[in-house]
Motif scaffolding. Structure first.
Motif, mmCIF file in Angstrom:
data_model
loop_
_atom_site.group_PDB
_atom_site.id
_atom_site.type_symbol
_atom_site.label_atom_id
_atom_site.label_comp_id
_atom_site.label_asym_id
_atom_site.label_seq_id
_atom_site.Cartn_x
_atom_site.Cartn_y
_atom_site.Cartn_z
ATOM 1 N N MET A 1 9.760 1.811 12.451
ATOM 2 C CA MET A 1 8.909 1.054 11.516
ATOM 3 C C MET A 1 8.891 -0.413 11.912
ATOM 4 O O MET A 1 9.912 -1.090 11.918
ATOM 5 N N ARG A 2 7.711 -0.917 12.276
ATOM 6 C CA ARG A 2 7.558 -2.312 12.636
ATOM 7 C C ARG A 2 7.840 -3.224 11.451
ATOM 8 O O ARG A 2 7.569 -2.864 10.319
ATOM 9 N N GLY A 3 8.341 -4.417 11.722
ATOM 10 C CA GLY A 3 8.522 -5.393 10.651
ATOM 11 C C GLY A 3 7.191 -6.065 10.336
ATOM 12 O O GLY A 3 6.189 -5.834 11.015
ATOM 13 N N LEU A 4 7.189 -6.879 9.300
ATOM 14 C CA LEU A 4 6.003 -7.662 8.963
ATOM 15 C C LEU A 4 5.806 -8.736 10.016
ATOM 16 O O LEU A 4 6.763 -9.396 10.409
ATOM 17 N N ASP A 5 4.572 -8.967 10.436
ATOM 18 C CA ASP A 5 4.294 -10.049 11.366
ATOM 19 C C ASP A 5 3.919 -11.303 10.564
ATOM 20 O O ASP A 5 2.749 -11.541 10.270
ATOM 21 N N GLY A 16 -1.688 -2.773 -0.310
ATOM 22 C CA GLY A 16 -1.811 -2.535 -1.740
ATOM 23 C C GLY A 16 -1.851 -1.065 -2.103
ATOM 24 O O GLY A 16 -2.084 -0.721 -3.259
ATOM 25 N N ALA A 17 -1.622 -0.184 -1.120
ATOM 26 C CA ALA A 17 -1.842 1.249 -1.359
ATOM 27 C C ALA A 17 -0.643 1.949 -1.967
ATOM 28 O O ALA A 17 -0.743 3.092 -2.406
ATOM 29 N N GLY A 18 0.499 1.300 -2.000
ATOM 30 C CA GLY A 18 1.664 1.913 -2.622
ATOM 31 C C GLY A 18 2.505 2.738 -1.668
ATOM 32 O O GLY A 18 3.455 3.392 -2.087
ATOM 33 N N GLY A 19 2.176 2.719 -0.377
ATOM 34 C CA GLY A 19 2.943 3.500 0.590
ATOM 35 C C GLY A 19 3.882 2.609 1.393
ATOM 36 O O GLY A 19 4.439 1.642 0.881
ATOM 37 N N ARG A 20 4.047 2.981 2.683
ATOM 38 C CA ARG A 20 4.991 2.275 3.538
ATOM 39 C C ARG A 20 4.701 0.790 3.672
ATOM 40 O O ARG A 20 5.601 -0.033 3.632
ATOM 41 N N ALA A 21 3.417 0.442 3.856
ATOM 42 C CA ALA A 21 3.078 -0.973 4.083
ATOM 43 C C ALA A 21 3.401 -1.801 2.844
ATOM 44 O O ALA A 21 3.895 -2.926 2.948
ATOM 45 N N THR A 22 3.141 -1.236 1.670
ATOM 46 C CA THR A 22 3.490 -1.938 0.429
ATOM 47 C C THR A 22 5.001 -2.120 0.339
ATOM 48 O O THR A 22 5.495 -3.206 0.018
ATOM 49 N N ALA A 23 5.733 -1.047 0.632
ATOM 50 C CA ALA A 23 7.189 -1.094 0.538
ATOM 51 C C ALA A 23 7.758 -2.157 1.479
ATOM 52 O O ALA A 23 8.700 -2.876 1.145
ATOM 53 N N ARG A 24 7.149 -2.248 2.665
ATOM 54 C CA ARG A 24 7.616 -3.217 3.659
ATOM 55 C C ARG A 24 7.355 -4.640 3.184
ATOM 56 O O ARG A 24 8.211 -5.524 3.298
ATOM 57 N N LEU A 25 6.164 -4.875 2.627
ATOM 58 C CA LEU A 25 5.827 -6.195 2.102
ATOM 59 C C LEU A 25 6.816 -6.581 1.002
ATOM 60 O O LEU A 25 7.319 -7.707 0.950
ATOM 61 N N VAL A 26 7.109 -5.627 0.129
ATOM 62 C CA VAL A 26 8.008 -5.896 -0.992
ATOM 63 C C VAL A 26 9.418 -6.191 -0.492
ATOM 64 O O VAL A 26 10.034 -7.184 -0.880
ATOM 65 N N SER A 27 9.910 -5.349 0.416
ATOM 66 C CA SER A 27 11.308 -5.532 0.818
ATOM 67 C C SER A 27 11.479 -6.708 1.775
ATOM 68 O O SER A 27 12.427 -7.475 1.650
#
Lengths: 342, 342
Positions: A1-5, A16-27
């Motif tokens: 899983m790539r980190g946020l750039d 904003g979809a509630g999946g992996r990308a959202t979780a990554r943004l939140v964490s």
């Protein structure tokens, strides 16, 4: 899983979809910046610890444009705005929630800057950001980022909660410092006006100032931060709520020379311009000298002034004694003084 | 002072300026619809009355498109969303705040419809809307209306707060009814799909259902409403939080035929589609029959089902036993299943 750039990444709809990308943004962004044990529960709602006292709650949405301005940014404003609403109820602000509505294509770098600014503002105001939400809208359906905060605080035992309906004829009207700085900072920035010394937003948390005031005088009748609509609109609201009139003296109202100059240039009245780090206090006249002394001894109230009195008036007018020796009625703000000021 | 023209009036920038137009919008629309003694205090923050118990707090932003859809609207969703987040912490939801970001040109008639819908949803959920805020952005900088709610509730004494980190191997996994209704209602509406019986959003308040469940079994380990990302993403989150695996059985998961059909048509998996009036509960296996019986006896849980178990699994996988006798891993939602679903 790539980190946020965070250097060159952009918000897209998956955030904003509630999946992996959202979780990554939140964490990787929100939880890291706002880190505290309550937020770390990671549940749908945060379990709080509240001290004894009456609980108060408030919310504000922030759509300020530009997002970054001299003296602050939307993140700082979003923390201070709700913290100050809680403080104006006589409460110690304790916990905030933060919701973000992001526009597709918004730079993660700018979001990170805003989030870091919120985190710093929360630390300074001694509040914890305990829950949040993130939504993303398509390009052209938002404007970068909108932030909504809500908060709870507790009125310390022994303090009588101030309220807009509690002004009484004879009461003193005090303000904590120079008026109009925030509104003119935004407007100068938007219009590209240059002054010798730039006008900075006064955005600041007022919980500490209020705590000091309430410790000295536990029954301040009204506390209010004159944000949108400025001092004149806020005093009109209080006059209506309390069924009184209010008289203020122009020569005693602190307004910086640069703010005066900018207002004249743009045809604005500083008494209708928004503040984000000032409060007005209405208290019994015998308490006023003590409240004023406490304000002036606090870093957020050094330039506090006694600007007027509450009077009996069946019309609930706000009247200004002008510097030229005349009197005029200050109406509510009726037009759009300045859009998206906060 | 003219009243609001709720028939043909439009939102303009003065409604967000903090002067007369803002005051009129607040008093004639929001305060009238949400009327309660706490909101009527008209101060910057609302003084609350809280019963004994641990306090919880939550927030959600709503950007759903379209604003009105079969079975609900953004207002209903905004009340239910935060009420349900509080309920999932084991709390009785008590108070909400509501912030509106309006786009210049938005019809006051539509805003009034949304506000009335929020008021009705709040009455049904037995919560009071005690504070709010309104901002207006220029045409093209928003999309009609965005609503952000925040809420507080209290966990009744004797109830152990559920939490995503409390699932234990051996625990039972229950859901309160049919999955995927909300997401497919929105998508069918957006794509203009027609079915013999239209798919309605399941948006509903779950505080009453949770209260009944907690009264019967005061230590339910996990409660969660599977909104964005659907059941599969929510169970993945819980597996990660609790460091366990979860196995669910496809044939026991309630999905309506129409939702199945619409999902097949659009290439979607109902287990990743959002719900707005369903919950999943994880509890000790010996408590599961009682929890299930209470759910089925409640109007919001009539179609509740026991769909799987928590297992030991160092990989924290969510595994589905398919109706065809196979097994497959259900990953987190990784792409954008459906933008602006809530």
């Amino acid at each position: 899983m790539r980190g946020l750039d965070l250097e060159s990444g952009l918000i897209d709809l998956t955030h904003g979809a509630g999946g992996r990308a959202t979780a990554r943004l939140v964490s990787e962004l929100f939880q890291r910046a706002f880190a505290n044990p309550i937020l770390a529960q990671q549940n749908d709602a945060a379990l709080l610890e509240l001290p004894a006292g009456r609980v108060v709650m408030s919310t504000d949405a922030f759509v300020v444009s530009p997002l970054f301005f001299p003296g602050g940014d939307i993140g700082k404003l979003a923390v201070h705005g709700t913290v100050n609403d809680l403080a104006m109820a006589g409460a110690r602000p304790l916990y905030l929630t933060a919701s973000f509505i992001l526009e597709e294509g918004f730079a993660l770098r700018d979001l990170a800057r805003i989030v870091e600014s919120m985190a710093a503002a929360a630390r300074e105001a001694e509040v914890l950001i305990v829950a949040g939400d993130t939504k993303v809208v398509e390009r052209g359906k938002g404007d970068g980022v909108f932030v909504t905060t809500a908060g709870v605080g507790v009125v310390p035992p022994g303090v009588t909660p101030p309220g807009g309906q509690r002004a009484r004829p004879g009461d003193a009207v005090l303000v904590s410092g120079y008026l109009g700085d925030h509104g003119m900072a935004i407007l100068s920035c938007r219009r590209g006006l240059e002054f010798e010394s730039p006008i900075l937003s006064d955005t600041a948390p007022l919980g500490g100032l209020v705590a000091a005031m309430a410790a000295a005088v536990p029954d301040i009748h009204v506390l209010r931060d004159p944000t949108r609509g400025g001092l004149a609109t806020t005093l009109n609201e209080i006059a209506t709520q309390s069924s009184v009139g209010i008289r203020i003296r122009e020569r005693d109202i602190p307004v910086r020379a640069a703010v005066h100059a900018a207002c004249e240039l743009l045809g604005l009245d500083p008494l209708y311009v928004a503040n984000e780090g000032k409060l007005l206090a209405i208290c019994a006249p015998e308490d006023a000298p003590r409240v004023l002394a406490v304000m002036r001894a606090h870093p957020r109230g050094q330039d506090a002034a006694w600007i007027g009195e509450v009077v009996e008036d069946p019309d609930h007018f706000l009247e200004l004694a002008t510097s030229f020796g005349g009197n005029r009625i200050l109406e509510w703000l009726s037009a759009e003084q300045l859009p998206r000021i906060c």
